[in-house]
Scaffold this motif. Structure first.
Motif, PDB file in Angstrom:
ATOM      1  N   GLY A   1    -101.340  45.618  22.757  1.00  0.00           N
ATOM      2  CA  GLY A   1    -101.686  46.666  21.829  1.00  0.00           C
ATOM      3  C   GLY A   1    -101.698  48.038  22.450  1.00  0.00           C
TER       4      GLY A   1
ATOM      5  N   ASP B   1    -105.669  51.978  15.755  1.00  0.00           N
ATOM      6  CA  ASP B   1    -104.995  51.057  14.836  1.00  0.00           C
ATOM      7  C   ASP B   1    -103.701  50.527  15.438  1.00  0.00           C
ATOM      8  OD1 ASP B   1    -106.966  51.306  12.947  1.00  0.00           O
ATOM      9  OD2 ASP B   1    -105.908  52.811  11.745  1.00  0.00           O
ATOM     10  N   GLN B   2    -102.987  51.381  16.150  1.00  0.00           N
ATOM     11  CA  GLN B   2    -101.761  50.936  16.815  1.00  0.00           C
ATOM     12  C   GLN B   2    -102.079  49.912  17.907  1.00  0.00           C
ATOM     13  OE1 GLN B   2    -100.461  54.862  17.859  1.00  0.00           O
ATOM     14  NE2 GLN B   2     -98.915  54.914  16.249  1.00  0.00           N
TER      15      GLN B   2
ATOM     16  N   LYS C   1    -104.554  47.800  17.818  1.00  0.00           N
ATOM     17  CA  LYS C   1    -104.849  46.537  17.134  1.00  0.00           C
ATOM     18  C   LYS C   1    -103.582  45.872  16.618  1.00  0.00           C
ATOM     19  CE  LYS C   1    -108.051  48.339  14.443  1.00  0.00           C
ATOM     20  NZ  LYS C   1    -109.111  48.418  13.401  1.00  0.00           N
ATOM     21  N   GLY C   2    -102.621  46.685  16.171  1.00  0.00           N
ATOM     22  CA  GLY C   2    -101.359  46.110  15.708  1.00  0.00           C
ATOM     23  C   GLY C   2    -100.645  45.352  16.805  1.00  0.00           C
TER      24      GLY C   2
ATOM     25  N   LYS D   1    -102.430  42.103  17.619  1.00  0.00           N
ATOM     26  CA  LYS D   1    -102.134  41.020  16.680  1.00  0.00           C
ATOM     27  C   LYS D   1    -100.795  40.361  16.984  1.00  0.00           C
ATOM     28  CE  LYS D   1    -104.756  42.965  12.808  1.00  0.00           C
ATOM     29  NZ  LYS D   1    -104.669  43.553  11.452  1.00  0.00           N
ATOM     30  N   VAL D   2     -99.826  41.161  17.425  1.00  0.00           N
ATOM     31  CA  VAL D   2     -98.509  40.623  17.746  1.00  0.00           C
ATOM     32  C   VAL D   2     -98.600  39.587  18.871  1.00  0.00           C
ATOM     33  CG1 VAL D   2     -96.278  41.209  18.791  1.00  0.00           C
ATOM     34  CG2 VAL D   2     -97.175  42.582  16.911  1.00  0.00           C
TER      35      VAL D   2
ATOM     36  N   SER E   1     -94.130  43.777  10.473  1.00  0.00           N
ATOM     37  CA  SER E   1     -95.343  43.592   9.674  1.00  0.00           C
ATOM     38  C   SER E   1     -96.550  44.302  10.281  1.00  0.00           C
ATOM     39  CB  SER E   1     -95.655  42.100   9.516  1.00  0.00           C
ATOM     40  OG  SER E   1     -95.971  41.506  10.763  1.00  0.00           O
ATOM     41  N   ASN E   2     -96.462  44.597  11.571  1.00  0.00           N
ATOM     42  CA  ASN E   2     -97.549  45.322  12.225  1.00  0.00           C
ATOM     43  C   ASN E   2     -97.192  46.775  12.504  1.00  0.00           C
ATOM     44  OD1 ASN E   2     -99.891  43.371  12.986  1.00  0.00           O
ATOM     45  ND2 ASN E   2     -98.030  42.213  13.400  1.00  0.00           N
TER      46      ASN E   2
END
Length: 335
Positions: free
Chosen positions: A17, A65-66, A68-69, A72-73, A145-146
């Protein structure tokens, strides 16, 4: 997906992230904005790059937020972890700040080398993806999607290597030896990564129930106990297409790729002894461990693993004992 360079499991989870906005081809002004907190937007944290002083750096909500994206990946259990921890967002934000502080300690020479490594690593990933169209589509969909691009992911790899490099600097050989000895004392096979085994697999399915598979496996085991040749019986009975024509043998195989129950049996079974039928998701196995050498500290691959364990420890120590001297404020919006 494995990461070729400096592939340390904790970092895959911890730094997944980190997104260096300025490194995606922007100009110097953009680079400066990234260094000072990622551009406009509400600040969710403030910190300094020196202990107890210095210019204040802001982390914006967009920047977080980036983070966290990308997290998640790389972490398939991200949502589960978030649900189980009331302080998940704050802990994640602290991790991000800690890595940005480590980033600031990188020299220009180190950054050049790390960028080269990141480029090489992503080239390897791209090669793997291009060889599997379905996997490539899934990967691209996951990024999209992220809200992430391939170039941004490459920058995450750069930052991943960056953080490892900074934490590795304080690791001594004495620390590594102590870590190795403590792990081996607790688990003699802590650093075992490969073994040579022979096995005979009997499966259940359309033509055989589980009970019938077990019964046949027991019959084969009795034949072995009566002096039967393992290789010949494997060729006759085994239903593992990957080994039956080779006497049921796998030589110097990666034990971490095996089914957990099969791996457990291989670690517990004395070398040369033939097991009773061992049940796994694939059926019943009769196993003989042919070689299981515990790697020594001098083994280069072991030293990389040990170093990775110490990197994790040092990062957790930084979070617990040092971050407070840099962190000025956390102001996450209430949910």
């Amino acid at each position: 997906m494995r990461q070729p360079k400096r592939n340390i499991p904790w970092l895959v989870l911890l730094l997944a992230g980190i997104l260096l906005l300025s490194a995606c081809g922007g100009n110097n002004e953009n680079n400066q904005n990234s260094a000072q907190g990622g551009g406009d937007g509400q600040a969710v944290a403030e910190y300094t790059l020196e202990k107890d002083g210095g210019e204040v750096v802001k982390v914006t909500q967009e920047e977080f937020d980036q983070f966290k994206g990308m997290k998640k990946v790389n972490d398939p259990y991200f949502e589960q972890r978030a649900a189980l921890s009331e302080t998940f967002e704050e802990d994640l934000l602290k991790q991000y700040v800690a890595v940005k502080i480590l980033e600031s300690q990188t020299s220009a020479e180190e950054m050049d080398q790390l960028k080269k490594e990141a480029d090489e690593a992503y080239a390897t990933i791209t090669e793997q993806l291009n060889a599997n169209e379905q996997l490539k589509e899934q990967w691209n969909s996951l990024l999209e999607s992220n809200g992430l691009s391939e170039e941004e992911y490459k920058q995450y790899m750069l930052l991943q290597n960056n953080a490892i490099t900074q934490l590795e600097k304080s690791i001594t050989e004495d620390e590594m030896k102590k870590q190795y000895e403590e792990r081996i004392a607790a688990d003699p096979y802590a650093y075992l990564t490969s073994a040579s085994v022979s096995h005979i697999l009997i499966t259940a399915g359309d033509t055989r129930t589980s009970d019938e598979a077990l019964e046949l496996a027991e019959e084969v085991k009795q034949k072995l106990d009566d002096g039967g040749d393992f290789a010949a019986l494997a060729q006759q009975y085994s239903e593992d297409p990957g080994s039956k024509d080779n006497g049921g043998s796998y030589v110097d195989a990666d034990i971490n790729q095996w089914d957990a129950d099969f791996r457990k049996a291989v670690l517990e079974l004395p070398v040369g002894q033939i097991s009773d039928p061992v049940e796994t998701q694939f059926g019943y196995h009769i196993i003989r461990v042919d070689k299981r050498d515990v790697p020594t500290f001098e083994d280069a691959s072991v030293q990389e693993i040990v170093k990775g364990e110490l990197v994790e420890k040092k990062f957790q120590d930084f979070l617990a004992n040092d971050l407070g001297s840099y962190l000025k404020e956390i102001d996450l919006p209430e949910e």
